[in-house]
Design an enzyme around this catalytic site. Structure first.
Site, PDB file in Angstrom:
ATOM      1  N   LYS A 677      50.018  50.665  47.002  1.00 38.28           N
ATOM      2  CA  LYS A 677      50.675  49.739  47.917  1.00 38.28           C
ATOM      3  C   LYS A 677      51.658  48.906  47.110  1.00 38.28           C
ATOM      4  CE  LYS A 677      50.064  45.561  49.819  1.00 38.28           C
ATOM      5  NZ  LYS A 677      51.480  45.355  49.928  1.00 38.28           N
ATOM      6  N   GLU A 758      45.622  41.343  36.926  1.00 36.71           N
ATOM      7  CA  GLU A 758      46.585  40.679  36.042  1.00 36.71           C
ATOM      8  C   GLU A 758      47.357  39.668  36.855  1.00 36.71           C
ATOM      9  OE1 GLU A 758      48.722  43.276  33.417  1.00 36.71           O
ATOM     10  OE2 GLU A 758      47.175  44.797  33.658  1.00 36.71           O
ATOM     11  N   CYS A 792      55.889  37.433  34.703  1.00 31.22           N
ATOM     12  CA  CYS A 792      54.678  36.660  34.427  1.00 31.22           C
ATOM     13  C   CYS A 792      54.675  36.219  32.962  1.00 31.22           C
ATOM     14  CB  CYS A 792      53.425  37.447  34.782  1.00 31.22           C
ATOM     15  SG  CYS A 792      53.483  39.131  34.249  1.00 31.22           S
ATOM     16  N   GLU A 888      52.372  27.454  37.861  1.00 30.29           N
ATOM     17  CA  GLU A 888      53.351  28.540  37.687  1.00 30.29           C
ATOM     18  C   GLU A 888      54.444  28.398  38.751  1.00 30.29           C
ATOM     19  OE1 GLU A 888      53.252  33.220  36.632  1.00 30.29           O
ATOM     20  OE2 GLU A 888      52.123  32.612  38.404  1.00 30.29           O
TER      21      GLU A 888
END
Ligand SMILES: Cc1cc2nc3c(=O)[nH]c(=O)nc-3n(C[C@H](O)[C@H](O)[C@H](O)COP(=O)(O)OP(=O)(O)OC[C@H]3O[C@@H](n4cnc5c(N)ncnc54)[C@H](O)[C@@H]3O)c2cc1C
Length: 1009
Positions: A677, A758, A792, A888
């Site tokens: 996906k 992750e 990231c 973040e």
């Protein structure tokens, strides 16, 4: 030809006779520099440390710091007998009286630098130039400086060039030509210019942009030079800048204003394989232009850099690998230049007596008067050769760098390397006393003999030529090379691919379940974030029924796929890699449109996808065979692996191909069946991967492609009893939800679900007080703003020690202000749009939070009006506990934090929930060791950007709230997709054990389907 060789030898011997009358002081045995050279030439390791120490010294502020560094650099060598008495005494003295030895060392290095740097400033240099004038030696002046990281710095540089020009012209107005003949070809004032000093954003992929920005900066300088009767030379730098420099030269000197001006020159580097083509092209251009121009022929100053860089990137090396090849090419180009003397004035930049004698002999053969060309040599080097050439009646010009010690460091280190190089002429002649006969040998002859095996290849080439081919078992793993966009053919391929992708806008992609193409009633549209009214494509949207079908298909296909030999599965992913490579430009172009990736970043994503396939295939071959656990008589005990079952792969949009392909390939190669996906924002790229795997021959049901809302089908499948493994990369919020939900056991579930998770980061880079700021600024900017900070691994907290804080912030803000922001379809764009409107709004909200928490130090003013463009933004004075320092943001927003010392820096760096990437800029070996040990990050990077992990080289992934500790692209990654199993058989019968433990029968110890 033989007579030419005879002539060369005769001239060479004459030069040596003259040279031998005046010994070369640089290679004598007395003095700090000379001892340093002697030590360096004796031991390569020591040389490295010595030059590193020399490099950091000028940036150290106190005697204490100098002594600390001295000890750190040479600590390992303390007991070594190799460390000479000279250094040992220095270190002992430094420990006892640091306040004396610090300044002494600094003074010595500064004196050493002044052997190669002609003056600190324009006034200073005049003293040297006047002295040289009495020796009949001319000059070309070069301005040393820090690497230009911003347009502010570039403008300052341009102003300094102009001042220097004025000053030189004023001081030398009554000077006359030393030879008094053909003087119109050789103006007294000669300035050497580097284009990288005039524009901070040169991008090898975009020479046109470099030209647009550089011409307006150059025109005032050229105009003034022309008025003053001066000469301007374009120096040549690394290969990445070569085409831009050549194009710029031709463009600007074809302009009406400068078309008939003959006092312009450019450098050609004979160590480059394509230098002959470039020189022929220049000569042709010069003829068409109809005005003389000049070429300084050199071998080239960046040999080590070019060879290292091309090896790192897997590129064809642009330079020759054998020294005699460069020498032979230098001679071939010398002949080409002299044969075209009617249009080009030659300057031969060499200290090599053979190269010089060849030019003299060939010019004579053509009957060219010695006043019509010149020899150029570097300041501080080969003094006796300059004198000899003057005595012989040749024109000599000295290349004289001007500047302060700190910014001049890279120039100094280049000269030190050149003087100690095993391959160098000067070392051979003045340090190793190689005979004149050997020094004057014909390089073509040396090459011929070497090819016949008479001579061993030169040591410098050995590393380059012994790489074992990929196919050989045991060969080191080789990554897919990145596309070198400095090459015009690659620029063209990318432009074509962009055009072709544009023509395919609006394409429709179906779901793929069990090999069937499935269309549903609803379609998702995927838009171009640079221009959201452009629809890149439409994708059929799956709901729960399709998700159920896909799980059933994957479950059904598992029985067969798990029994397919690992070799077949490896071959499948390798075929996918080949197709990815074939479709490379097409996929890169699609990424530019679908997720707004700049060219090189998009290409990097495809290369990484290829790497994941080839690397995991290689790892699977290693792990696929059962392994005998211990060799004991009478027992056969083998460990091997089974696949886990049905893998659900949920991937993000920021590495739309690499991460998706990495997780899918790992699952497939280990024998799991897969439902992939992709992110809704990069669904067309996801569909391309499905297409690629189908072409590679993936059986129906083994890989299924579902597009849909994470909150609907994603959540449904995570909870499903028939999903055994979830490989997820994405946000912390979703990741933690998956982690929790997968922990619950459902009715009918067979396996405990394995989650590979992750998530994000709040990555920090620490800048030490002795850091090389040229590198720290460039790499921090790249890490924070490359791909708009949407990695990231991106840098979001720059932690700076207070001694450097003001200077770092000043340069950082100027560098950010110079970044090119825009539509990444243009090759040189660094900052493009963020992915979608939601991201756009969220980041803007964070910027508002930042304004209330810290000082908004910089925000770009101009960004394209349409599209999701966020101006690069920097906050200073950020306190570690504030939201912008903890949460973040995933956008082009950087927080700068000031700390008192390294303890505090590490504490702040480790003070968030995340542990993904972290970096450190420092030249203190002790501090580097501390940070290596203490920084809480899955990937710690020293003196380089904190983004750009390479498969196999930098296994990637973090811990704490950044992830579950897995390492994509690492040797143990595949274990996450497998269940280990051990089968032990007692093979003893009545005490009788076979001599040798029996081999396992089949790789999975079960019959093949
Ligand atoms: C006045 C002047 C201006 C210069 N300007 C520039 C410039 O703008 N740009 C630039 O790049 N260089 C420039 N150089 C050249 C460079 O800095 C070196 O000085 C020059 O390459 C040394 O060559 P040489 O002929 O003096 O010595 P040599 O000892 O004969 O040659 C050394 C050179 O050979 C080459 N070499 C070394 N090892 C190998 C190998 N294994 N295989 C193949 N080739 C090898 C390298 O180019 C090395 O520098 C300039 C040099 C001078 C004198």
């Amino acid at each position: 030809m033989r007579s030419l060789q005879g002539e060369i030898e005769q001239r060479g011997r004459r030069i040596f006779e003259l040279v031998d009358k005046h010994p070369e002081s640089l290679f004598s045995k007395a003095g700090f520099y000379q001892r340093l050279m002697t030590l360096s030439m004796r031991d390569e390791q020591l040389k490295l440390q010595l030059f590193r120490f020399v490099d950091v010294l000028p940036s150290l502020r106190t005697s204490g710091e100098i002594v600390e560094h001295l000890q750190e650099y040479f600590a390992d060598a303390h007991d070594s007998r190799k460390l000479s008495e000279f250094l040992r005494a220095g270190i002992r003295l430094a420990r006892i009286v640091p306040w004396i030895s610090g300044p002494i060392l600094r003074w010595n290095v500064s004196e050493m630098a002044h052997q190669f740097i002609a003056g600190r400033n324009p006034n200073d240099v005049m003293r040297t130039l006047r002295k040289r004038r009495t020796q009949k030696i001319g000059f070309t002046v070069d301005l040393l400086g820090e690497a230009v990281v911003s347009e502010t710095e570039a403008d300052e540089y341009a102003a300094r060039y102009l001042d220097l020009l004025e000053g030189l012209a004023h001081e030398t107005k009554n000077w006359t030509d030393p030879l008094g003949k053909n003087s119109e070809l050789f103006p007294v004032v000669n300035l050497s210019v580097k284009i990288s000093a005039l524009y901070s954003q040169i991008n090898p992929a975009d020479p046109a942009d470099a030209i647009v920005h550089l011409t307006p900066k150059l025109r005032p300088l050229l105009r003034r030079a022309r008025e003053l009767g001066a000469f301007i030379n374009f120096d040549m730098e690394s290969y990445a800048h070569k085409n831009s420099t050549l194009e710029l030269f031709k463009t600007v000197f074809t302009e009406e204003e400068f078309k008939d001006w003959s006092h312009a020159g450019i450098v050609i580097q004979a160590y480059l394989r394509d230098s002959e083509t470039d020189l022929r092209d220049l000569i042709e251009w010069g003829r068409a232009r109809g005005t003389r121009f000049a070429v300084r022929l050199v071998k080239g100053a960046y040999w080590d850099y070019e060879t290292t860089k091309s090896r790192q990137n897997g590129w064809d090396c642009p330079v020759y690998l054998q020294k005699p090849e460069s020498d032979a090419n230098f001679e071939a180009l010398t002949r080409l230049l002299l044969e075209n003397e009617s249009v080009v004035t030659s300057a031969f930049g060499s200290h090599n007596v053979r190269s010089i004698a060849h030019a003299q002999a060939f010019a004579d053969e053509l009957g060219i008067d010695r006043s019509r060309f010149e020899f150029q040599l570097l300041y501080g080097m080969a003094g006796p050769i300059k004198r000899a050439l003057v005595d012989m009646g040749y024109r000599v010009r000295e290349y004289s760098p001007v500047g302060e010690l700190l910014p001049g460091m890279s120039y100094l280190v280049r000269r030190l390397l050149e003087n100690t190089s095993n391959e160098g002429f000067l070392r051979a002649k003045f340090s190793e006393n190689v005979s004149a006969e050997d020094l004057l040998r014909d390089p073509c002859e040396i090459l011929r003999r070497s090819r016949n095996g008479v001579l061993p290849p030169s040591t410098a080439t050995i590393n380059m030529t012994t790489t074992i081919p990929k196919t050989q078992p045991g060969a080191p793993y080789e990554n897919a090379p990145l596309t070198n966009f400095a090459l015009p053919e690659n620029q063209e391929k990318m432009r074509t691919a962009l055009r072709e992708q544009r023509n395919q806008f609006g394409r429709k992609v179906p779901l793929t379940i069990n090999g069937e193409k499935i269309w549903t009633d609803t379609m998702f549209s995927s838009v171009n974030p640079s221009q959201p009214d452009q629809i890149v494509g439409y994708a059929a949207e799956a709901g729960t029924p399709e998700a159920e079908r896909a799980i059933a298909a994957a479950r059904g296909a598992f029985e067969k796929w798990r029994r397919t030999s690992f070799e077949e599965r490896c071959q499948l992913v390798e075929r996918a890699a080949e197709i990815l490579e074939r479709r490379r430009f097409e996929l890169s172009a699609l990424e530019v449109f679908e997720v707004g990736k700049p060219w090189a970043q998009a290409d990097g994503d495809i290369a990484e996808a290829i790497d994941f396939c080839t690397f995991y295939a290689r790892q699977m071959r290693r792990m696929g065979r059962p392994r005998l656990t211990q060799n004991v008589p009478g027992e056969a005990s083998y460990q091997h692996y089974w696949p886990r079952g049905v893998a659900l792969v949920i991937a993000p949009w920021n590495f739309p191909l690499a991460i998706l392909c990495g997780m899918v390939s790992a699952a497939l190669v280990t024998g799991n069946t897969v439902i992939m996906k992709p992110s809704e924002q990069s669904v067309i790229i996801g569909a391309m991967l499905m297409e690629i795997y189908e072409e590679a021959g993936v059986p129906p049901g083994v890989l299924n492609f579902l597009n849909g809302k994470g909150s609907v089908i994603g959540a449904h499948m995570v909870d499903h009893k028939d999903v055994d493994l979830i490989a997820f990369t994405g946000s912390r919020e979703v990741g933690l939800g998956i982690w929790e939900s997968a922990g619950k056991t459902r009715e009918g579930q067979r396996e405990l679900k394995r989650v590979i998770c992750e998530m994000g980061g709040k990555n920090a880079m620490i800048v030490d007080s002795d850091a090389d700021l040229d590198e720290a600024i460039v790499d921090s900017i790249y890490s924070a703003f490359g791909f708009q900070g949407q990695k990231c691994s991106a840098l979001s907290r720059l932690i700076v020690l207070e001694e450097n804080y003001d200077r770092v912030v000043e340069r950082l803000l100027a560098a950010a202000a110079s970044l090119r922001v825009g539509n990444p379809e243009e090759p040189g764009i660094v900052v493009g749009p963020v992915i979608d409107e939601a991201a756009y709004r969220r980041i803007l909200e964070y910027i508002e939070v930042g304004k209330s928490e810290a000082t908004l130090a910089y925000q770009a003013k101009e960004v394209p009006p349409h599209g999701y463009f966020i101006p690069p933004t920097i906050f200073t004075g950020v306190s570690p506990s504030k939201r912008i320092a903890c949460e973040e943001i995933f956008g082009p927003v950087l927080s700068v934090l000031k700390v008192r010392n390294l303890d505090e820096a590490i504490e702040v760096a480790n003070g968030t929930d995340y542990a993904l990437t972290g970096g450190f800029f420092s030249r203190s070996p002790a501090n580097i060791e501390r940070v290596k040990a203490q920084l809480e990050a899955g990937n710690v990077y020293i003196n380089r950007p904190c983004t750009g992990a390479i498969v196999g080289r930098h296994p990637f992934g973090g811990f704490k709230m950044s992830g579950s500790g897995t390492k994509a692209g690492g040797e143990d990654y595949l274990l996450n997709f497998l269940v280990p199993r051990v089968v032990t058989e007692n093979v003893t019968r009545h005490g009788l054990a076979p001599e040798k433990t029996p081999e396992y029968r089949d790789e999975f110890l079960w019959p093949k389907a």
